[in-house]
Scaffold this motif. Structure first.
Motif, PDB file in Angstrom:
ATOM      1  N   VAL A 131       0.985  -1.128   0.005  1.00  0.00           N
ATOM      2  CA  VAL A 131      -0.034   0.157  -0.090  1.00  0.00           C
ATOM      3  C   VAL A 131       0.970   1.316   0.109  1.00  0.00           C
ATOM      4  O   VAL A 131       1.672   1.239   0.790  1.00  0.00           O
ATOM      5  N   VAL A 132       0.788   2.275  -1.010  1.00  0.00           N
ATOM      6  CA  VAL A 132       1.551   3.057  -1.109  1.00  0.00           C
ATOM      7  C   VAL A 132       0.824   4.537  -0.666  1.00  0.00           C
ATOM      8  O   VAL A 132      -0.511   4.680  -1.079  1.00  0.00           O
ATOM      9  N   PHE A 168      -3.406   5.696  -1.299  1.00  0.00           N
ATOM     10  CA  PHE A 168      -3.915   6.940  -1.024  1.00  0.00           C
ATOM     11  C   PHE A 168      -3.346   8.185  -0.968  1.00  0.00           C
ATOM     12  O   PHE A 168      -1.647   8.111  -0.775  1.00  0.00           O
ATOM     13  N   GLU A 169      -3.878   9.340  -0.941  1.00  0.00           N
ATOM     14  CA  GLU A 169      -2.968  10.519  -0.987  1.00  0.00           C
ATOM     15  C   GLU A 169      -2.845  10.992   0.588  1.00  0.00           C
ATOM     16  O   GLU A 169      -3.899  10.943   1.164  1.00  0.00           O
ATOM     17  N   GLN A 185      -3.563  12.872  12.595  1.00  0.00           N
ATOM     18  CA  GLN A 185      -4.156  12.095  11.465  1.00  0.00           C
ATOM     19  C   GLN A 185      -3.188  11.820  10.326  1.00  0.00           C
ATOM     20  O   GLN A 185      -3.177  10.692   9.739  1.00  0.00           O
ATOM     21  N   VAL A 186      -2.373  12.630   9.974  1.00  0.00           N
ATOM     22  CA  VAL A 186      -1.491  12.408   8.922  1.00  0.00           C
ATOM     23  C   VAL A 186      -0.566  11.097   9.251  1.00  0.00           C
ATOM     24  O   VAL A 186      -0.196  10.478   8.409  1.00  0.00           O
ATOM     25  N   ALA A 193       1.001   2.429   6.031  1.00  0.00           N
ATOM     26  CA  ALA A 193       1.571   2.489   4.335  1.00  0.00           C
ATOM     27  C   ALA A 193       2.739   1.648   4.523  1.00  0.00           C
ATOM     28  O   ALA A 193       3.375   1.469   5.494  1.00  0.00           O
ATOM     29  N   ASP A 194       2.860   0.844   3.367  1.00  0.00           N
ATOM     30  CA  ASP A 194       4.189   0.256   3.173  1.00  0.00           C
ATOM     31  C   ASP A 194       5.189   0.994   2.559  1.00  0.00           C
ATOM     32  O   ASP A 194       6.429   0.740   3.020  1.00  0.00           O
ATOM     33  N   VAL A 195       5.058   2.003   1.996  1.00  0.00           N
ATOM     34  CA  VAL A 195       5.939   2.870   1.338  1.00  0.00           C
ATOM     35  C   VAL A 195       5.324   4.287   1.261  1.00  0.00           C
ATOM     36  O   VAL A 195       4.008   4.182   0.774  1.00  0.00           O
ATOM     37  N   VAL A 196       5.946   5.231   1.250  1.00  0.00           N
ATOM     38  CA  VAL A 196       5.637   6.532   1.099  1.00  0.00           C
ATOM     39  C   VAL A 196       6.293   7.055  -0.446  1.00  0.00           C
ATOM     40  O   VAL A 196       7.499   7.088  -0.527  1.00  0.00           O
ATOM     41  N   VAL A 197       5.447   7.607  -1.368  1.00  0.00           N
ATOM     42  CA  VAL A 197       5.981   8.183  -2.603  1.00  0.00           C
ATOM     43  C   VAL A 197       5.884   9.748  -2.226  1.00  0.00           C
ATOM     44  O   VAL A 197       4.632  10.288  -2.165  1.00  0.00           O
ATOM     45  N   SER A 198       6.869  10.487  -2.050  1.00  0.00           N
ATOM     46  CA  SER A 198       6.791  11.984  -1.500  1.00  0.00           C
ATOM     47  C   SER A 198       7.444  13.038  -2.450  1.00  0.00           C
ATOM     48  O   SER A 198       8.587  13.056  -2.670  1.00  0.00           O
TER      49      SER A 198
END
Length: 290
Positions: A131-132, A168-169, A185-186, A193-198
Motif C-alpha cells: 500500500v502506497v 491513498f493521498e 491524522q497524517v 503505509a508500506d511505502v511513501v512516495v513523496s
C-alpha cells in the motif's frame, strides 16, 4: 459443457463494483477446481477479456450471472435473450422489486424477501500487495520555471494506475474544508503505509520518522528542498525532475521494499535527533544573547 461467467462488469453501459468482480473470481475458482471449461465476459472499457456481444452464444451451454442487483431491465433482457438456448443461472444476487428471476433458470440469492446469505466476496484471497501513501506537491511558484510539479505528479499517477497499486493521498494541508487537519491524522496514515512516495519534504521526514521507506521525488529541476532534506538525513532513495519515469519508479519501489534500508532508516533518525539537538542549542544561545 462450457460456461460463460458474466456480471455487471460485462456491460459498458454501467460501472460495476469491486465486489462484483470478487464474486466472479469465486465462481471462476469453483469452475477451475471442477475442471469445467469457462470464459469471463468483460466490458470493453475494462480491457480484460472478450465482450459477450463479440462471442458466439452457441459456444456455451451455460450462462452464469454473478453478484449485484437482479433487475428486469433491457441490459439483462438482451444478455439472456442472446443466450436463450443455454442454462442461465444467477448467483450471489440481490433480488429487488423489479424481479428479473424469470430471466434465469436458477437463482442463488444473497438477499431477497426472507433470505439473507453471506456474499461470496467473504471467501476471496487476493494476493497481498504494498500500500502506497502519496504526497503530491503544488506548482511551487517560488521556483519559477524550475518547477515540474505537474509533470512529476502526472508521471506518478500514471505509474500507480498502470501498476494497479493500492494507494491513498497524504494531504499535508492544515485545513480541509470544512474541517481542520491535525498532524496526528497524517502520521497515523503514514504508519499504515508500506511505502511513501513523496513530492513533499515533510512527508519524506514523517515516513522516515515512523520507519516507513520513502521514494523522495524532487519536482524541481536541479533539486531543491526535497533533495536537500534527503541528503541531510542520508536517505538514498531520491528521484529528481527529469529522472522520473515508470522504470525508475519501479526500481525505486523495489529498493524501498527490499528490506535492505534498515541501516539507512536508523541513520536518518540518528541524524534527525542530532539536528534537533543542534537547533535547540542554537535557539537557547539566541535566547541567552537576547
Amino acid at each position: 459443457m462450457r460456461v460463460l461467467v458474466t456480471g455487471w462488469f460485462s456491460f459498458d453501459e454501467v460501472i460495476a463494483t469491486i465486489g462484483d468482480e470478487l464474486g466472479a473470481d469465486v465462481v471462476v475458482g469453483w469452475l477451475t477446481e471442477l475442471g469445467i471449461d469457462h470464459d469471463v465476459a468483460w466490458a470493453p472499457y475494462l480491457g480484460r477479456g472478450p465482450h459477450w456481444r463479440d462471442l458466439d452464444p452457441a459456444d456455451y451451454t451455460h450462462l452464469v450471472f454473478v453478484s449485484g442487483p437482479l433487475m428486469d431491465m433491457p441490459l439483462l433482457q438482451e444478455l439472456t435473450t442472446a443466450f436463450a438456448h443455454a442454462q442461465r443461472w444467477a448467483v450471489n444476487v440481490s433480488v429487488v422489486p423489479d424481479d428479473a428471476r424469470p430471466l434465469f433458470h436458477q437463482v442463488w440469492e444473497r438477499d431477497a424477501a426472507g433470505v439473507a446469505r453471506p456474499d461470496l466476496a467473504i471467501a476471496t484471497t487476493t494476493p497481498d500487495v504494498p500500500v502506497v501513501a502519496v504526497a503530491f506537491a503544488p506548482a511551487q511558484e517560488e521556483y519559477g520555471t524550475r518547477s515540474q510539479a505537474a509533470q512529476v505528479r502526472a508521471t506518478i499517477e500514471g505509474w500507480l494506475g498502470a501498476r494497479g497499486m493500492p494507494w491513498f493521498e497524504l494531504d499535508m494541508d492544515l485545513y480541509d474544508k470544512p474541517h481542520e487537519r491535525f498532524p496526528a491524522q497524517v502520521e497515523a496514515l503514514v504508519r499504515r503505509a508500506d511505502v511513501v512516495v513523496s513530492m513533499r519534504l515533510h512527508a519524506l521526514v514523517l515516513g522516515l520518522a515512523h520507519g516507513v521507506p520513502v521514494i523522495a521525488c524532487d519536482a524541481i529541476v536541479g533539486g531543491a528542498k526535497v533533495s536537500a532534506q534527503a541528503a541531510a538525513l542520508g536517505w538514498p532513495v531520491v528521484l529528481r525532475a527529469g529522472e522520473l519515469d515508470p522504470a525508475t519508479l519501479d526500481a525505486a519501489l523495489e529498493h524501498a521494499l527490499s528490506g535492505t534500508l534498515g541501516d539507512a532508516m536508523a541513520e536518518a533518525r540518528r541524524r534527525g535527533a542530532a539536528g534537533n539537538a543542534e537547533a535547540r542549542a542554537w535557539f537557547v544561545q539566541q535566547l541567552a544573547e537576547g
